[in-house]
Design a protein around this motif. Structure first.
Motif, PDB file in Angstrom:
ATOM      1  N   ASN A   1       0.824  -1.217   0.000  1.00 22.08           N
ATOM      2  CA  ASN A   1       0.000   0.000   0.000  1.00 22.08           C
ATOM      3  C   ASN A   1       0.856   1.264   0.000  1.00 22.08           C
ATOM      4  N   THR A   2       1.932   1.269  -0.798  1.00 22.08           N
ATOM      5  CA  THR A   2       2.795   2.439  -0.910  1.00 22.08           C
ATOM      6  C   THR A   2       2.874   2.889  -2.359  1.00 22.08           C
TER       7      THR A   2
ATOM      8  N   LYS B   1       5.450  10.925   9.769  1.00 21.61           N
ATOM      9  CA  LYS B   1       4.830   9.609   9.906  1.00 21.61           C
ATOM     10  C   LYS B   1       3.422   9.583   9.319  1.00 21.61           C
ATOM     11  N   ASP B   2       2.755  10.729   9.240  1.00 19.68           N
ATOM     12  CA  ASP B   2       1.481  10.845   8.517  1.00 19.68           C
ATOM     13  C   ASP B   2       1.764  11.684   7.281  1.00 19.68           C
ATOM     14  N   VAL B   3       1.880  11.047   6.143  1.00 19.65           N
ATOM     15  CA  VAL B   3       2.382  11.719   4.950  1.00 19.65           C
ATOM     16  C   VAL B   3       1.356  12.665   4.330  1.00 19.65           C
ATOM     17  N   ARG B   4       0.106  12.547   4.732  1.00 19.62           N
ATOM     18  CA  ARG B   4      -0.948  13.361   4.114  1.00 19.62           C
ATOM     19  C   ARG B   4      -1.378  14.549   4.971  1.00 19.62           C
ATOM     20  N   ALA B   5      -0.780  14.731   6.123  1.00 12.42           N
ATOM     21  CA  ALA B   5      -1.206  15.797   7.038  1.00 12.42           C
ATOM     22  C   ALA B   5       0.011  16.573   7.519  1.00 12.42           C
ATOM     23  N   ALA B   6      -0.271  17.714   8.139  1.00  6.73           N
ATOM     24  CA  ALA B   6       0.806  18.557   8.656  1.00  6.73           C
ATOM     25  C   ALA B   6       1.560  17.828   9.755  1.00  6.73           C
ATOM     26  N   ASN B   7       2.881  17.895   9.695  1.00  6.76           N
ATOM     27  CA  ASN B   7       3.742  17.249  10.673  1.00  6.76           C
ATOM     28  C   ASN B   7       4.782  18.245  11.167  1.00  6.76           C
ATOM     29  N   THR B   8       5.525  17.847  12.202  1.00  3.56           N
ATOM     30  CA  THR B   8       6.560  18.692  12.774  1.00  3.56           C
ATOM     31  C   THR B   8       7.626  19.004  11.736  1.00  3.56           C
ATOM     32  N   GLY B   9       7.886  20.293  11.527  1.00  3.23           N
ATOM     33  CA  GLY B   9       8.955  20.721  10.637  1.00  3.23           C
ATOM     34  C   GLY B   9       8.572  20.810   9.175  1.00  3.23           C
ATOM     35  N   ILE B  10       7.344  20.440   8.812  1.00  7.49           N
ATOM     36  CA  ILE B  10       6.927  20.410   7.404  1.00  7.49           C
ATOM     37  C   ILE B  10       5.905  21.528   7.161  1.00  7.49           C
ATOM     38  N   ARG B  11       6.173  22.364   6.149  1.00 11.40           N
ATOM     39  CA  ARG B  11       5.300  23.505   5.879  1.00 11.40           C
ATOM     40  C   ARG B  11       4.317  23.247   4.747  1.00 11.40           C
ATOM     41  N   ALA B  12       4.614  22.282   3.852  1.00 12.64           N
ATOM     42  CA  ALA B  12       3.724  22.040   2.708  1.00 12.64           C
ATOM     43  C   ALA B  12       3.853  20.602   2.245  1.00 12.64           C
TER      44      ALA B  12
ATOM     45  N   THR C   1       8.996   5.212  11.061  1.00 14.91           N
ATOM     46  CA  THR C   1       7.702   5.038  11.712  1.00 14.91           C
ATOM     47  C   THR C   1       6.606   5.491  10.762  1.00 14.91           C
ATOM     48  N   VAL C   2       5.407   4.936  10.930  1.00 17.70           N
ATOM     49  CA  VAL C   2       4.261   5.300  10.100  1.00 17.70           C
ATOM     50  C   VAL C   2       3.020   5.298  10.983  1.00 17.70           C
ATOM     51  N   LEU C   3       2.131   6.266  10.769  1.00 17.67           N
ATOM     52  CA  LEU C   3       0.974   6.431  11.631  1.00 17.67           C
ATOM     53  C   LEU C   3      -0.131   5.434  11.311  1.00 17.67           C
ATOM     54  N   ASP C   4      -0.400   5.233  10.031  1.00 19.16           N
ATOM     55  CA  ASP C   4      -1.558   4.433   9.626  1.00 19.16           C
ATOM     56  C   ASP C   4      -1.145   3.043   9.135  1.00 19.16           C
ATOM     57  N   GLY C   5      -0.188   2.428   9.796  1.00 16.80           N
ATOM     58  CA  GLY C   5       0.239   1.085   9.440  1.00 16.80           C
ATOM     59  C   GLY C   5       0.784   0.360  10.650  1.00 16.80           C
ATOM     60  N   GLU C   6       0.804  -0.965  10.568  1.00 20.65           N
ATOM     61  CA  GLU C   6       1.280  -1.773  11.682  1.00 20.65           C
ATOM     62  C   GLU C   6       2.736  -2.185  11.525  1.00 20.65           C
ATOM     63  N   ASN C   7       3.240  -2.240  10.298  1.00 20.23           N
ATOM     64  CA  ASN C   7       4.606  -2.689  10.044  1.00 20.23           C
ATOM     65  C   ASN C   7       5.345  -1.635   9.230  1.00 20.23           C
ATOM     66  N   PRO C   8       6.081  -0.742   9.884  1.00 17.14           N
ATOM     67  CA  PRO C   8       6.782   0.328   9.146  1.00 17.14           C
ATOM     68  C   PRO C   8       7.796  -0.213   8.128  1.00 17.14           C
ATOM     69  N   ASN C   9       8.294  -1.433   8.336  1.00 15.11           N
ATOM     70  CA  ASN C   9       9.276  -1.973   7.403  1.00 15.11           C
ATOM     71  C   ASN C   9       8.765  -1.996   5.973  1.00 15.11           C
TER      72      ASN C   9
ATOM     73  N   LEU D   1      13.454   9.889   1.132  1.00 11.78           N
ATOM     74  CA  LEU D   1      13.620   9.264   2.445  1.00 11.78           C
ATOM     75  C   LEU D   1      12.341   8.544   2.858  1.00 11.78           C
ATOM     76  N   LYS D   2      12.502   7.499   3.614  1.00  9.44           N
ATOM     77  CA  LYS D   2      11.378   6.719   4.120  1.00  9.44           C
ATOM     78  C   LYS D   2      10.710   7.463   5.274  1.00  9.44           C
ATOM     79  N   GLN D   3       9.406   7.298   5.407  1.00  8.88           N
ATOM     80  CA  GLN D   3       8.673   8.009   6.463  1.00  8.88           C
ATOM     81  C   GLN D   3       9.278   7.750   7.846  1.00  8.88           C
ATOM     82  N   GLY D   4       9.318   8.802   8.648  1.00  5.64           N
ATOM     83  CA  GLY D   4       9.825   8.624   9.998  1.00  5.64           C
ATOM     84  C   GLY D   4      10.173   9.944  10.648  1.00  5.64           C
ATOM     85  N   PHE D   5      11.048   9.866  11.643  1.00  6.16           N
ATOM     86  CA  PHE D   5      11.545  11.028  12.366  1.00  6.16           C
ATOM     87  C   PHE D   5      13.034  11.134  12.070  1.00  6.16           C
TER      88      PHE D   5
END
Length: 417
Positions: free
Chosen positions: A107-108, A245-256, A291-299, A354-358
């Motif tokens: 689902n990526t 970790k939530d690629v579709r919403a505002a996150n820390t450090g991301i403006r757009a 890390t990913v918000l809407d998944g169980e296995n970030p790998n 880069l892969k989703q995460g912190f």
């Protein structure tokens, strides 16, 4: 000298130089991403494992080929020259085996295969001795795809680490100094000035490690290291960071956020910090966490995103090679990390997949002589919280390899004069 003897003469002197040069890690091609180590330590890079612990290497291949990859393991001396040990002396079992455990992304937008190698396994049953190791990954053509260093230690001595301010008044506001006490209760350290070698690593970055330190003096069963400049590091500054970790919403450090063929995340534009006062900002010392918000296995469920970095240029940065820097690519500086000046917006830019995460990152200047100036943009402050690891190597008289007899760890959060 006859020609044949001359050839043997050259081989006698040149081959050892070629064979015993210091090994360097091979950086992966652009389709290999997110190389992680996992074990009983929280680190994702530069694992230092206790003898008998398990080791997990993970990486993603973005070419979608489900290709076969193989691994080899080599043992090295303290200075990363090849040791003389045969494989049967440091390994139970065999290497040069195929990495059998892999999964395809789920689902990526970016398809990839996630590979995982665990040691010990059915073929490589265990690593028998401590010391430096290099794990190399090969493709089916026996070409090295990438390699990574790791260490295995024995818990035979206690290593005390304390962080002090520099004694040199010129650098008292910018540098941090490491003091070490090695205490031996259970083993006799013979001739420590010759048999003991000590290495200090700041924030898991082997490129800036201070090595080949010898004890200044002995006090009973303790070896004392109270150097000044020999064990001093630039303090640097806390790393910048972002989270997606939530690629579709505002996150820390991301403006757009933008969705094209893949998601694009645009970070807030950064400014130089070297001329500004130090401000404490908790970080993870250059590291990253997938890390990913809407998944169980970030790998396999974390997606790959184009991250857009930007920096406000100043006159001091003119004609400088400025790079994005962090553990996300093992602190490698190359053309992919270089910032390019955008005349239309008067800004320095770079984009990395880069892969989703912190993630932690900062900007550094690469000098023409190959050295890095890590403080030119971020600044150097003695208050900066840095992690230090101390590795103690020992080769007793008559033995054939350098074993690691202890490790110590310290943080500059409690720095003192």
């Amino acid at each position: 000298m006859p020609l044949l003897k001359y050839k043997y003469f050259l081989l006698y002197f040149i081959v050892p130089l070629m064979t015993f040069s210091q090994v360097k890690e091979v950086n992966p091609p652009s389709y290999i991403k997110t190389i992680n180590f996992k074990s009983n330590t929280p680190e994702t890079q530069l694992p230092i494992l206790k003898l008998g612990s398990y080791l997990v290497l993970e990486f993603d291949a973005l070419n979608g080929n489900e290709a076969d990859y193989y691994y080899k393991i080599e043992h090295y001396n303290y200075d990363w020259t090849p040791s003389v040990l045969m494989k049967s002396e440091f390994m139970d079992g065999f290497d040069n085996q195929r990495i059998r455990n892999y999964e395809n992304s789920f689902n990526t937008y970016q398809i990839y295969s996630h590979y995982q190698l665990t040691i010990p396994n059915e073929q490589t049953k265990r690593l028998k001795v401590s010391g430096n190791y290099l794990l190399s990954v090969f493709d089916s053509n026996d070409t090295v795809v990438f390699s990574r260093k790791f260490m295995i230690y024995e818990d035979q001595v206690a290593v005390g680490v304390s962080i002090k301010r520099a004694r040199d008044i010129q650098f008292i506001e910018e540098k941090q100094r490491v003091e070490i006490i090695v205490t031996s209760n259970s083993m006799q350290l013979n001739n420590p000035a010759q048999t003991i070698k000590t290495v200090i690593i700041q924030n898991n970055n082997l490129n800036t490690a201070i090595s080949n330190l010898k004890p200044q003096y002995t006090l009973g069963n303790q070896l004392m290291y109270k150097y000044d400049s020999e064990t001093s590091f630039w303090g640097g500054n806390e790393y910048l960071f972002f989270e997606n970790k939530d690629v579709r919403a505002a996150n820390t450090g991301i403006r757009a956020i933008d969705l094209q063929e893949l998601y694009h995340n645009y970070l807030f534009t950064n400014e130089e910090r070297s001329s500004k006062p130090y401000t404490y900002n908790p970080d993870i010392n250059g590291n990253y966490v997938i890390t990913v918000l809407d998944g169980e296995n970030p790998n396999i469920e974390a997606d790959y995103v184009w991250i857009h970095f930007s920096l406000v240029p100043t006159e001091a940065f003119k004609n400088k090679n400025i790079h994005v820097f962090g553990n996300f690519n093992n602190y490698v500086i190359d053309e992919s990390t270089r910032l390019i000046y955008d005349e239309d917006y008067d800004i320095l830019r770079n984009s990395l997949l880069l892969k989703q995460g912190f993630y932690n990152y900062k900007y550094v200047i690469a000098n023409n002589n190959g050295s890095l100036d890590e403080g030119a943009i971020s600044g150097n402050f003695y208050q900066t919280e840095n992690n230090y690891k101390v590795i103690v190597y020992y080769r007793d008289l008559g033995t054939r390899y350098d074993k690691i007899i202890g490790i110590g760890e310290g943080s500059s959060i409690n720095i003192s004069n």
